[in-house]
Design a protein around this motif. Structure first.
Motif, PDB file in Angstrom:
ATOM      1  N   PRO A 241       0.885  -1.217  -0.125  1.00 41.22           N
ATOM      2  CA  PRO A 241       0.107  -0.275   0.290  1.00 41.22           C
ATOM      3  C   PRO A 241       0.487   1.192   0.151  1.00 41.22           C
ATOM      4  N   ALA A 242       2.008   1.286   1.132  1.00 40.97           N
ATOM      5  CA  ALA A 242       2.621   2.664   1.310  1.00 40.97           C
ATOM      6  C   ALA A 242       3.207   2.767  -0.549  1.00 40.97           C
ATOM      7  N   LEU A 243       4.058   1.141  -0.935  1.00 37.50           N
ATOM      8  CA  LEU A 243       4.686   1.625  -2.118  1.00 37.50           C
ATOM      9  C   LEU A 243       3.686   2.188  -3.701  1.00 37.50           C
ATOM     10  N   ALA A 244       2.395   2.069  -3.416  1.00 39.05           N
ATOM     11  CA  ALA A 244       1.774   2.300  -4.341  1.00 39.05           C
ATOM     12  C   ALA A 244       0.998   3.682  -3.521  1.00 39.05           C
ATOM     13  N   GLU A 245       1.053   4.210  -2.848  1.00 39.60           N
ATOM     14  CA  GLU A 245       0.641   5.636  -2.970  1.00 39.60           C
ATOM     15  C   GLU A 245       2.257   5.730  -3.033  1.00 39.60           C
ATOM     16  N   SER A 246       3.111   6.010  -2.531  1.00 42.38           N
ATOM     17  CA  SER A 246       4.011   6.178  -3.264  1.00 42.38           C
ATOM     18  C   SER A 246       4.464   7.059  -4.896  1.00 42.38           C
ATOM     19  N   GLN A 247       3.790   5.740  -5.205  1.00 39.54           N
ATOM     20  CA  GLN A 247       3.812   5.850  -6.985  1.00 39.54           C
ATOM     21  C   GLN A 247       2.596   6.890  -7.376  1.00 39.54           C
ATOM     22  N   TRP A 248       1.217   6.356  -6.977  1.00 37.83           N
ATOM     23  CA  TRP A 248       0.403   7.296  -7.104  1.00 37.83           C
ATOM     24  C   TRP A 248       0.151   7.975  -6.080  1.00 37.83           C
ATOM     25  N   TYR A 251      -3.813   7.016  -3.778  1.00 38.37           N
ATOM     26  CA  TYR A 251      -4.093   5.618  -4.855  1.00 38.37           C
ATOM     27  C   TYR A 251      -4.908   5.122  -3.898  1.00 38.37           C
ATOM     28  N   ALA A 252      -6.122   3.892  -4.402  1.00 39.54           N
ATOM     29  CA  ALA A 252      -7.160   3.537  -3.384  1.00 39.54           C
ATOM     30  C   ALA A 252      -6.978   1.660  -3.613  1.00 39.54           C
ATOM     31  N   PHE A 253      -6.023   0.990  -2.758  1.00 41.54           N
ATOM     32  CA  PHE A 253      -5.386   0.033  -2.451  1.00 41.54           C
ATOM     33  C   PHE A 253      -6.330  -0.953  -2.486  1.00 41.54           C
ATOM     34  N   ASN A 254      -7.427  -1.726  -3.682  1.00 40.61           N
ATOM     35  CA  ASN A 254      -8.499  -2.372  -3.619  1.00 40.61           C
ATOM     36  C   ASN A 254      -8.680  -3.767  -3.666  1.00 40.61           C
ATOM     37  N   TYR A 255      -7.791  -4.579  -4.419  1.00 42.41           N
ATOM     38  CA  TYR A 255      -7.009  -5.871  -4.647  1.00 42.41           C
ATOM     39  C   TYR A 255      -6.352  -5.525  -4.872  1.00 42.41           C
ATOM     40  N   VAL A 256      -4.983  -7.225  -3.959  1.00 43.22           N
ATOM     41  CA  VAL A 256      -4.022  -7.466  -4.259  1.00 43.22           C
ATOM     42  C   VAL A 256      -4.365  -8.777  -5.086  1.00 43.22           C
ATOM     43  N   TYR A 257      -3.064  -9.496  -6.333  1.00 42.88           N
ATOM     44  CA  TYR A 257      -3.252 -11.256  -6.607  1.00 42.88           C
ATOM     45  C   TYR A 257      -1.857 -11.420  -6.038  1.00 42.88           C
ATOM     46  N   PHE A 269      -4.698  -3.791  -8.344  1.00 44.52           N
ATOM     47  CA  PHE A 269      -5.229  -2.854  -8.724  1.00 44.52           C
ATOM     48  C   PHE A 269      -6.120  -1.801  -8.032  1.00 44.52           C
ATOM     49  N   GLY A 270      -6.741  -1.476  -8.458  1.00 46.52           N
ATOM     50  CA  GLY A 270      -7.457  -0.071  -7.120  1.00 46.52           C
ATOM     51  C   GLY A 270      -7.730   1.260  -8.581  1.00 46.52           C
ATOM     52  N   GLN A 271      -7.324   2.120  -7.520  1.00 44.49           N
ATOM     53  CA  GLN A 271      -7.984   3.823  -8.219  1.00 44.49           C
ATOM     54  C   GLN A 271      -6.981   5.019  -7.984  1.00 44.49           C
ATOM     55  N   THR A 272      -6.540   5.186  -8.969  1.00 46.37           N
ATOM     56  CA  THR A 272      -5.574   6.743  -8.892  1.00 46.37           C
ATOM     57  C   THR A 272      -6.760   7.635  -8.588  1.00 46.37           C
ATOM     58  N   GLU A 273      -8.154   7.807  -8.741  1.00 48.06           N
ATOM     59  CA  GLU A 273      -8.796   8.249  -8.889  1.00 48.06           C
ATOM     60  C   GLU A 273     -10.012   8.246  -8.316  1.00 48.06           C
ATOM     61  N   ASN A 296       7.148  -4.470 -12.718  1.00 45.26           N
ATOM     62  CA  ASN A 296       7.589  -4.591 -13.545  1.00 45.26           C
ATOM     63  C   ASN A 296       6.474  -3.529 -15.348  1.00 45.26           C
ATOM     64  N   TYR A 297       5.128  -3.451 -14.384  1.00 42.27           N
ATOM     65  CA  TYR A 297       4.082  -3.078 -15.396  1.00 42.27           C
ATOM     66  C   TYR A 297       3.058  -1.995 -14.348  1.00 42.27           C
ATOM     67  N   GLU A 298       3.188  -1.278 -15.610  1.00 44.63           N
ATOM     68  CA  GLU A 298       2.078   0.038 -14.195  1.00 44.63           C
ATOM     69  C   GLU A 298       1.101   0.932 -15.571  1.00 44.63           C
ATOM     70  N   LYS A 299      -0.533   0.995 -14.921  1.00 44.00           N
ATOM     71  CA  LYS A 299      -1.099   1.249 -15.700  1.00 44.00           C
ATOM     72  C   LYS A 299      -2.156   2.394 -14.965  1.00 44.00           C
ATOM     73  N   ASP A 300      -1.763   3.519 -15.266  1.00 45.77           N
ATOM     74  CA  ASP A 300      -2.300   4.730 -14.484  1.00 45.77           C
ATOM     75  C   ASP A 300      -3.829   4.925 -15.327  1.00 45.77           C
ATOM     76  N   LEU A 301      -4.772   4.746 -14.697  1.00 43.78           N
ATOM     77  CA  LEU A 301      -5.884   4.933 -15.578  1.00 43.78           C
ATOM     78  C   LEU A 301      -5.790   6.142 -16.211  1.00 43.78           C
ATOM     79  N   ARG A 302      -5.212   7.212 -15.538  1.00 44.38           N
ATOM     80  CA  ARG A 302      -5.890   8.855 -16.054  1.00 44.38           C
ATOM     81  C   ARG A 302      -4.817   9.123 -16.924  1.00 44.38           C
ATOM     82  N   ASN A 303      -3.791   8.104 -17.100  1.00 42.22           N
ATOM     83  CA  ASN A 303      -3.024   8.475 -18.528  1.00 42.22           C
ATOM     84  C   ASN A 303      -2.915   6.848 -19.689  1.00 42.22           C
ATOM     85  N   ALA A 304      -4.429   6.516 -19.239  1.00 40.01           N
ATOM     86  CA  ALA A 304      -4.442   5.400 -20.248  1.00 40.01           C
ATOM     87  C   ALA A 304      -4.974   6.423 -21.903  1.00 40.01           C
ATOM     88  N   GLY A 305      -5.538   5.222 -22.835  1.00 41.00           N
ATOM     89  CA  GLY A 305      -5.999   5.961 -23.854  1.00 41.00           C
ATOM     90  C   GLY A 305      -7.676   6.033 -23.666  1.00 41.00           C
TER      91      GLY A 305
END
Length: 364
Positions: A241-248, A251-257, A269-273, A296-305
């Motif tokens: 959660p802290a790492l995701a928060e520092s990245q975005w 960030y709402a940390f909602n699910y982890v596999y 998986f979560g929400q940046t907004e 290894n991979y990131e997708k910020d929906l705010r910057n997605a297509g």
């Protein structure tokens, strides 16, 4: 042209009617599945602790579940923040990693909502989802419901064309006259009033099912019956959660596999907004190495297509949970429209068939 379109509209409506009724009714139930489950099984889904009580570390919660359920291991964890609902732990038996179960957990106390895990398809939500999307027929059912959704879109558009003049008297219901006239008025009024919902629900449902089938056909999905546990999967889970928060930030940390021995990555998986309108809870993702937490991979929906953002909006748009009780009621009523259209359409069709004169060759 108009006559042939009407015939096609009628025959497709009769062919798809029962299936569309089932899809519509189950969809109406799914709109309120949280409320239904809460009313029927409050001890299982509602937390005992105050909503604002501090959460226990995720590693401790996972360990608590696996200690209580020694024949299972936790594969994923769904978190609810500031919510009366318990978290949901997704588990599989050691002997069959494709047999998914859930158990609910109070995030502040670690108390389990059920004594034993429940198979996902045996929950109220899981049962209705399976019926809604697949008719309990797996991939064949996905194809069938996708076809029905496409037919539903055609019926909506063709009905609009056939009854476009009805806009002049859209709210007219000829009470006290023949069943044919009344059924015709109901059919047209419901069809026009529900048209935006019909197109929206039909398109999003068809898209999900078709995309799923294409993805299954285009990739090799042969998986081992038994996935093996990666022993280091909890070593750094509490840092996520802290790492995701520092990245975005925010960030709402909602699910982890969780990682497996075969795939040693965390999938977050979560929400940046958080709280943004028409956004799913899982649109922004991080894939991280289980040992180093290197991204290894990131997708910020705010910057997605644009299309990625549109597809992410399908979930709230399909289930109608973006506008509170008002949108839920509207979406629930929209789920009843296929039933009203099928019944009134069938009455119109049978009445017309009965009125048609028999040909001389049918007379003995």
């Amino acid at each position: 042209m108009r006559k042939r379109l009407w015939q096609l509209h009628s025959w497709l409506g009769l062919f798809a009617g029962l299936g569309l009724v089932l899809i519509g009714l189950t969809g109406s139930v799914l709109v309120f599945h949280h409320e239904i489950t809460r009313a029927l099984q409050p001890d299982r889904v509602l937390r005992e602790s105050p909503v604002d009580a501090p959460r226990l570390p995720l590693s401790q919660l996972i360990t608590t579940v696996e200690t209580a359920q020694p024949d299972f291991w936790v594969r994923g964890w769904l978190l609810y923040h500031g919510d009366e609902r318990r978290d949901v732990a997704y588990l599989t038996p050691h002997a069959d990693s494709n047999d998914w179960h859930i158990v609910t957990v109070d995030p502040a106390t670690g108390t389990l909502g059920t004594a034993t895990p429940v198979a996902t398809h045996d929950t109220i939500y899981g049962w209705f989802v399976d019926l809604h999307y697949t008719f309990f027929a797996d991939h064949v059912g996905l194809v069938l419901t996708a076809l029905l959704a496409i037919i539903f879109i055609f019926l909506s558009l063709s009905g609009l064309y056939l009854h476009r003049a009805f806009f002049k008297t859209v709210f007219r219901l000829r009470w006290g006259q023949s069943w044919r006239l009344f059924s015709s008025d109901v059919h047209k009024a419901v069809g026009i009033a529900s048209l935006p919902f019909n197109l929206l629900l039909g398109f999003t449902g068809a898209y999900w099912n078709i995309a799923h089938v294409i993805e299954e056909m285009s990739h090799d999905h042969e998986e081992a019956e038994v996935w093996t546990t990666y022993e280091g999967r909890l070593d750094r889970v509490d840092e996520l959660p802290a790492l995701a928060e520092s990245q975005w930030p925010g960030y709402a940390f909602n699910y982890v596999y969780l990682p497996t021995a075969e795939d040693q990555q965390f999938y977050v998986f979560g929400q940046t907004e958080p709280g943004a309108a028409l956004r799913s809870r899982y649109g922004s993702t991080l894939w991280l190495d289980a040992a180093s937490l290197e991204i290894n991979y990131e997708k910020d929906l705010r910057n997605a297509g644009l299309w990625a953002r549109v597809v992410d909006s399908f979930e709230p748009l399909h289930f109608g949970d973006f506008g509170g009780l008002v949108s839920k009621i509207l979406w629930c009523l929209a789920g009843l429209a296929p039933g009203a259209l099928t019944l009134s359409g069938a009455l119109i069709w049978f009445h017309r068939r009965r009125k048609q004169p028999r040909s001389p060759t049918s007379v003995v």
